[in-house]
Structure formats: C-alpha cells, structure tokens
Design an enzyme around this catalytic site. Structure first.
Site, PDB file in Angstrom:
ATOM      1  N   THR A  71       0.829  -1.204   0.000  1.00  8.01           N
ATOM      2  CA  THR A  71       0.000   0.000   0.000  1.00  8.01           C
ATOM      3  C   THR A  71       0.866   1.258   0.000  1.00  8.01           C
ATOM      4  O   THR A  71       2.051   1.214   0.311  1.00  8.01           O
ATOM      5  CB  THR A  71      -0.891   0.023   1.255  1.00  8.01           C
ATOM      6  OG1 THR A  71      -0.054   0.051   2.416  1.00  8.01           O
ATOM      7  CG2 THR A  71      -1.797  -1.196   1.316  1.00  8.01           C
ATOM      8  N   ASP A  72       0.249   2.379  -0.365  1.00 13.68           N
ATOM      9  CA  ASP A  72       0.935   3.657  -0.199  1.00 13.68           C
ATOM     10  C   ASP A  72       0.030   4.610   0.574  1.00 13.68           C
ATOM     11  O   ASP A  72      -1.072   4.247   0.976  1.00 13.68           O
ATOM     12  CB  ASP A  72       1.416   4.231  -1.535  1.00 13.68           C
ATOM     13  CG  ASP A  72       0.275   4.644  -2.459  1.00 13.68           C
ATOM     14  OD1 ASP A  72      -0.790   5.111  -1.971  1.00 13.68           O
ATOM     15  OD2 ASP A  72       0.441   4.518  -3.673  1.00 13.68           O
ATOM     16  N   PHE A  73       0.506   5.835   0.779  1.00 20.65           N
ATOM     17  CA  PHE A  73      -0.188   6.730   1.701  1.00 20.65           C
ATOM     18  C   PHE A  73      -1.550   7.197   1.181  1.00 20.65           C
ATOM     19  O   PHE A  73      -2.311   7.824   1.920  1.00 20.65           O
ATOM     20  CB  PHE A  73       0.711   7.923   2.070  1.00 20.65           C
ATOM     21  CG  PHE A  73       0.591   9.095   1.148  1.00 20.65           C
ATOM     22  CD1 PHE A  73       1.047   9.010  -0.144  1.00 20.65           C
ATOM     23  CD2 PHE A  73       0.017  10.282   1.572  1.00 20.65           C
ATOM     24  CE1 PHE A  73       0.939  10.080  -1.002  1.00 20.65           C
ATOM     25  CE2 PHE A  73      -0.101  11.358   0.724  1.00 20.65           C
ATOM     26  CZ  PHE A  73       0.360  11.254  -0.571  1.00 20.65           C
TER      27      PHE A  73
END
Lengths: 138, 138, 138, 138
Positions: C24-26
C-alpha cells in the site's frame, strides 16, 4: 543543490534522500522496511566516495551482506520529506565492520541503527575488507 | 552536483537518480517494476517544481493515480548506474493528463513509457487538475 | 485452502495473493508498481507448475525479461484484500511470448495487462523458449 | 496445500511464503530489507487469525507500528525458496508487545528477529492493545 552520492564528513558520510510515494504505506507514513533502503543507500554512497564500487566487487565475486541490525524507530517520516542519512564507522573486525547510522529530518532523529556488515565471496565465505574501508577506521 | 528534485526543462522535467542494491534482482539487472518507481519519482518532482505537493493534495483528500501505462523495456540498467528520468507533457483531458517518460543512462534510452494519470478524490471520483498542471499544456 | 503456487487452468493459471502493508501507499490503496509484482508472481508460478524454474534457468545463464507491458488500472485494491492473478497465454514468437493477465478481487477486475516476455542469455541475447512453455501455445 | 493466512500454533503462528524475483538483489540472494516484509506478513496474518484486521483498526484511526527491531541475518534465501515465518509472542507491555520471529527454509533458520510493536492513533499516541492480542499473552 545536493551531490548525488552525498558527501564525506570528517568521520563518516551524509546523504540526502527524498521520501516518495513508493516509500509510504496506507498508515500515511514511511513503511518501516523502507528505512533499511535509505540506510543501505547511505552505506553504498559512503563506499562509493571511498572508491569502493559494488559492481567492481561483484566482478571479483564479492558482495557486502548485512549480518546484524539493531533499529530504533523513533518518529515517522512522511511523503515529500527530505531525509538526511548519516553513517559513522564504529569498529572493524577481521571480516566485518560495524556502523552507526541514523535517519534525520529537519534535525530530528527518526531512526537510529547499528549495522554490522561483512564482505563475502560467492560461497558466502568472509572476504578481506578493501583497504579503503579499513583506512576509515584508522 | 544535482538538484534533489531535478530541474524544469523548456517543456518537461529531468531528474537524475542512482540505481541501488534495492533496485536490482538476481538476474543482475534492475527489476522491471522498479522502473515504475523511477518514473513516479520523475512525475512527483516535476509536480513539486510546478508547486504541486502530494501532501497538500492529500490534505484536500486528493491523490494522483495512474490509469494507463504503456512500457517498452529496451535495455537493462545495473547497480551503480546513474539514470536520467525525462518527463514530457503530451496532452491534457478534463480529468487526466498523459505524459511521455523515458529512463536513460549515458544517453541511451532504457525504458520508454506513456503514462496516463488522473487526480481523484477520496471516493475515487475524478477531480479537477491544479491550475499549475494545466498551465504546462498551454 | 490455497496451493502456494496457484493452479493450472484449462488454458492458463490462477494464483491467490494477499495485499499486505508493504503493497500500500499513503493514498490508502495499493501502490501502482506493486501490481507488477503480483503479475510477476503469477507468471513465475505459472512457469513453476509447467516445470520451468528460475533457478535452473539461471544455472544455464538464462532469465526471463519483460519487453513490453500495457496496463490498465481499473480499480484500486486495499490492505487485506485477497487478489486473484489470472494469466492466459496469448501468442508465442521465436524469442518471446505474450500473456494476457488480470488482477481481480471478489470477481471484479482491478488491473488488466498485456505482457511480452523474452528469454535472454547473460549477454541479453534472445534464447530459445523451453519446450514446456511452447507446449502451452499448442 | 497451504492456508493463505498461515495457521495458529499452540503458542504463535506459522506462515509459508515464496521467494519471488522481486525479493532478490543482484548478489543472487534475497535483499536484506525484504526479510522485514516477510516478518510483517507473518505478524499481519497472525493478527488476522486472532480476528484483528488492519483495515478495521484504520477505520478507528489506529495502526500498528514497529518501535524496535533486532535482526540476525544467519543465512541467505534465494529465488524459488519456500520460507516459513514463525512468530511467537514474548511479552506484553501497556502499549506494546514484543514478538520473537524467525524465517526458516527447510528447517534451517535464516533470520532471527525480536520485534517490538506498538498500536498508535492518528497522532502517534499509544493506544490500548485489542483484547484478542492481550489474550495471546495469558
């Protein structure tokens, strides 16, 4: 302006790196394992400025491997942050070196690490440290 | 000397990035998915120099997402290489932009990409492009 | 219960993989380049079940490389999602194969990809496809 | 046959994961930071089988963060390896837990780790451990 490979200090090395999308996770902060990437970039560029290149080592069948790490995650970094990776030589053994490393942002320490690194040949056997690395500990 | 966020060209953006250990795989070359990281760093720093910051967008609940990519992997990069990521705006739609990007090493093109990017809100709905992005296409 | 390497279909291969923190990313969703990891796992396990192993290829100095990719990012995946990676052979040339791949979640297609893969030797020269790979296209 | 989320042991959790291309580096072995991904998958699936889900925590503004890690890299893993990630609860504090984790391949321990994890809210303040996590230490 920043030199791509950072710069040598009186005793050690400093490197500035940006936090990008890839470094973050869904908590909104940098994924903990990514700090090890930043630390490794610091070590690689420290070696580079000492004249030791991974590719040349590989041509001789040698590679640096991490043997031990102790990591304190003190505060989180976020997207767009500019991180300063500081690497300081701590001690040298026959077949390994120990570095103190930290990742800082705006003067605040986010990660503190002690990292033991060895040079090994293709069979995983310890190899002699390059003279340029030894010289750092004199 | 290299600016951390690269620099704006007459029409587009250039960014220099190093290949580190983390980018390679056991074939000895850069892992194909890592080129997308380099491309994304190029786009992020292009936006940064245009005054558009991921963190500020996030504060408004907005984020850039990749919609479509076409990638040619022409030649491999290796450890220690210095890569030049070149981003050129191609066209703009109501809710997306298309960029041409390439990754070069010593003047040789390693990767060629066409990338369609959209700005979306928290629900994934298309959002209006920032004025600074639109202005690039004028 | 899931087989670690997925399973062969009448024509193709299916693999189930979990979305973890690292993916995942932010923005809260899966980082776009990570989908290429999932696709590569699908291709690797497809080959594995056909009896073709990366390590054995490497012992002969051979490795699969991605030459071309066309990717549509249709909908985002999120942490904890179980993804189904579907790989279908499309066509075979002298030195490359083309696969259609998709990443699905609960029956919904998130990513659609067409991927051209070649087998190369240590010098980057095209090598002959293993018989087990050719047989898939008969 | 392997369960996607591994399985609970009498005291702890086991998860089998494959080494893919993405996990290796040009030394031919697994990149050291990738072992932290495997460890994190182990912890996440341990929590999952205890009924604690990252996404539900996130809905309450909570996330697990790693505070401290001590890692011994004993032997390298390589492409195609099947790794067993073993997680054992060690002790619990007011706002954190300590786990012992290891990564094994064919009965041989490759990585040994002690990991301190805390639950924090959106402001980074410590939050109370879920009851299902506390119960593990009884």
């Amino acid at each position: 302006m920043t030199e791509l490979a950072g710069h040598l200090m009186d005793k050690g090395h400093e490197l500035v790196q940006r936090v990008y999308f890839e470094d973050t996770d869904f908590s909104g902060r940098v994924y903990h394992a990514r700090y090890l990437h930043f630390l490794e970039r610091g070590r690689s560029d420290y070696l580079r400025l000492l004249g030791v290149h991974h590719r040349e080592l590989a041509d001789e069948g040698l590679a640096f491997v991490v043997r031990h790490m102790e990591l304190d995650f003190l505060a989180p970094a976020a997207i767009d942050d500019e991180l300063m990776i500081v690497s300081t030589p701590l001690r040298i053994g026959n077949a390994s070196i120990v570095l103190e490393q930290s990742i800082q942002c705006e003067g605040r320490r986010l990660v503190a690490a002690e990292v033991k690194v060895a040079l090994v040949d293709g069979a995983g056997k310890p190899a002699r440290m390059p003279a340029a690395v030894k010289a750092v500990f004199d």
